[in-house]
Design an enzyme around this catalytic site. Sequence first.
Site, short mmCIF file in Angstrom:
data_model
loop_
_atom_site.label_atom_id
_atom_site.label_comp_id
_atom_site.label_asym_id
_atom_site.label_seq_id
_atom_site.Cartn_x
_atom_site.Cartn_y
_atom_site.Cartn_z
N CYS A 160 -7.68 35.65 -49.50
CA CYS A 160 -8.91 36.32 -49.43
C CYS A 160 -9.88 35.67 -50.17
O CYS A 160 -11.16 35.90 -50.34
CB CYS A 160 -8.75 37.73 -49.97
SG CYS A 160 -7.41 38.62 -49.21
N HIS A 293 -15.11 41.76 -55.96
CA HIS A 293 -14.30 41.43 -54.83
C HIS A 293 -14.18 43.08 -54.43
O HIS A 293 -14.27 43.17 -53.07
CB HIS A 293 -13.05 40.79 -55.38
CG HIS A 293 -12.06 40.61 -54.47
ND1 HIS A 293 -12.44 39.90 -53.07
CD2 HIS A 293 -10.56 41.01 -54.23
CE1 HIS A 293 -11.56 39.81 -52.17
NE2 HIS A 293 -10.23 40.42 -52.92
N HIS A 330 -13.02 44.26 -45.41
CA HIS A 330 -12.57 42.96 -45.89
C HIS A 330 -12.40 42.03 -45.11
O HIS A 330 -11.50 42.21 -44.39
CB HIS A 330 -11.17 43.47 -46.96
CG HIS A 330 -11.03 42.34 -47.63
ND1 HIS A 330 -11.52 41.10 -47.87
CD2 HIS A 330 -9.95 42.10 -48.58
CE1 HIS A 330 -11.13 40.26 -48.52
NE2 HIS A 330 -10.08 40.73 -49.08
#
Lengths: 401, 355
Positions: A160, A293, A330
């Site tokens: 990620c 994040h 995401h």
Amino acid sequence: MSNRVAITGMGIISSIGMDLEENLNSLKNSRHGISKIEHIDTKLKDKILVGEIKKTNQELESILKLPQKNSWSRTSMIGTIAALEAINNAGIDVKSDSDIGFINATTVGGMDMTERYFYDFIDNPENRRYIQSHDAGNNTHNICDYIGLNGFVTTISTACSSAANAIMLGARMISSGRLDKVIVGGTDALSKFTMNGFNTLMILSDTYNTPFDENRKGLNLGEGAAYLVLESEKSYKKRNKQPIAFVSGYANANDAFHQTASSEDGEGAFLAMKKAFEVAELTPKDIDYINVHGTATPNNDLSEGRAIINIYKDSEKVPEFSSTKPFTGHTLAAAASIEAVFSIFALREGLIFPNLNFKDKMKEFDLTPVAELGHKEVNTILSNSFGFGGNCSSLIFTKSH
Amino acid sequence: MENCYINGIGCISAQKSFEKDYLIEPIVYSEENILKVVKPNYKDYISPAAVRRMSSGVKNGIVASTMAINDAGIESPGAIITGTGMGCMQDSEKFLNNLINHDEEYLTPTSFIQSTHNTVGGQVALGLKCKAYNFTYVNTGVSFESALLDGLMQVENQDGQNVLVGGIDELADHTSKLYKLIKHTKSDDEAPYDIINKRTKGSISGEGAAFFVLDKEKTANSYCKLADVKFVNNLENSGLETFVNDFLASNDLIASDIDVILFGNNGDIEFDSYYDQLEPLFGEAAILYYKHLFGEFMTSSSIAVSLGSDILRSQSIPGALFKNEVSHPKGEIKNLLIYNQYRGKDHSLILLKNV
């Protein structure tokens, strides 16, 4: 500010828009892109929500005018759409300029096609053209061949944080004098593989994701792509181009705690932020806004929140912050470049985009994200991205005056 | 530019590369079109429970990185940088198999977690409790070269910190079958294979892991200097010679300065002509190849760097590597060049120098 690298163009595609303008409009109007999945046939259909780009593969193929018998993954197609916009936005001519590099990021690569035909390949020669589209680099090669870029080309895959690391490498390639211009960012399409993988980890929410909320239930996966064009001072001055912003700080560190979970005190995140400030020659109090994040998993938000408090020593000193993942979901390897584009919007427009769906502060600390669209002068932004393998990256963007 | 030395190496491959002087009596392959690694004793490096859980690529990566660190005599590196073309294919296959054959039911997270491309980088960091910079590159034929270039840049920028760089790829059963279907791997019925004298479609597939400790400081164990790395995705027609000459010129060299060249010949009739094109340019050099002993995989140039480093430190060339006739260079081996390409794309050059 010797490490500062100019950003002279950007491009994006996500579940909240097919280009820069659509994305900005959605952000300004708090219009999220989270929905039920329509384009993948999966048993998770009614169990999870995702940030899906509402275009079929056929529609994407026709946007790019690909031949009917192509071997393109969805990851390649959305990546190309965003890369084309970035090139156009920067006003660079990739085909005639041999000194432009490309640094891509992806986690799924061609998995969307592999999972469709994996066993079928054996009996069905028709689809075998997709076999070689599996590896990550093949997706990058497709994009480069389409845009006509020949030169320094590589791909990063650190889960990620992948696109943050692509932006970081690009900035280092420019500041070390190895490249004058480089296109950096990431692309990831939704696939059954990743949806089911995250589902087995039990970190997918069955409703809209709510980062930094006491009752957060996990993340919504998304798909998208975004690229920045980074350029040396010599190069943009030579062609009379005004930078739209700067990459001023960057760092990567490893949490070295667990393959998929973050440590409780977020040490990797703390180290990444601390080093990014050192590279930028800035201090935490210089930051006007943090694009966190903020995946909305119980583990990430707790760990990231603690790391931010450790940086600022006191939760009262933490600047305004929000996660934009309630808008897009995401988007994994694309997340950091999508959020870089949002950060540049924030710098340019003087806006702070809201952490949608927020209701209740987490009980572990006194941190409240910005929940409504905010207007203020924003000069310096910290953007965090953390991934599997303990991979933690922080970027600092500054306004172009 | 700062000096960058290769101070430690660990290599797991289709040869017994975990032993010293393993190429004096190499394992000769002629009937196989898929070369698997010779397994080291994993339990010397990894706990028995982890040995059972981990795929071979992850295990080979951990063993090779530990060997490199021990060889260099360092505790923990200042950066961990890996490259892998295909990533963790064995766990990807396992998860895909469950996903497809059990219709998205009864899935467990282990193989998903271990399928991530940066699994080896993450596991090595976890094992060493190393919180430093940690990158993984996945760009087909230059995945390892990308890691090596990043390592070189880290050595330039970090004060007194060494860097661990590695390339890893693993074979997985179903994927190997698929690559045979599209003739990236040579057909089963073509044996015996001879990649120099019998070019056909595809290559002999392989796997492996090679790790290196790079450092600004020269030590008693230094193998050679890593002088430069360069790669491009595509070369225009007849651009290969220019690409090589420009690279040499930027290192103040001309073709005749190269004493040894390691070519990535893999017997693929479609693409080995790239090496043919360059051969006349290096008429005075010893021309070597290695994929007949190690197989072809996306990070196989990591093996070439391991071989090149050994050649420079020992100043001798194992006979099994000579492509044509055995012709040891007269005098010192100073400059060694590695050229590789993957299916006509991802052309790379690595320059090693004697120290």
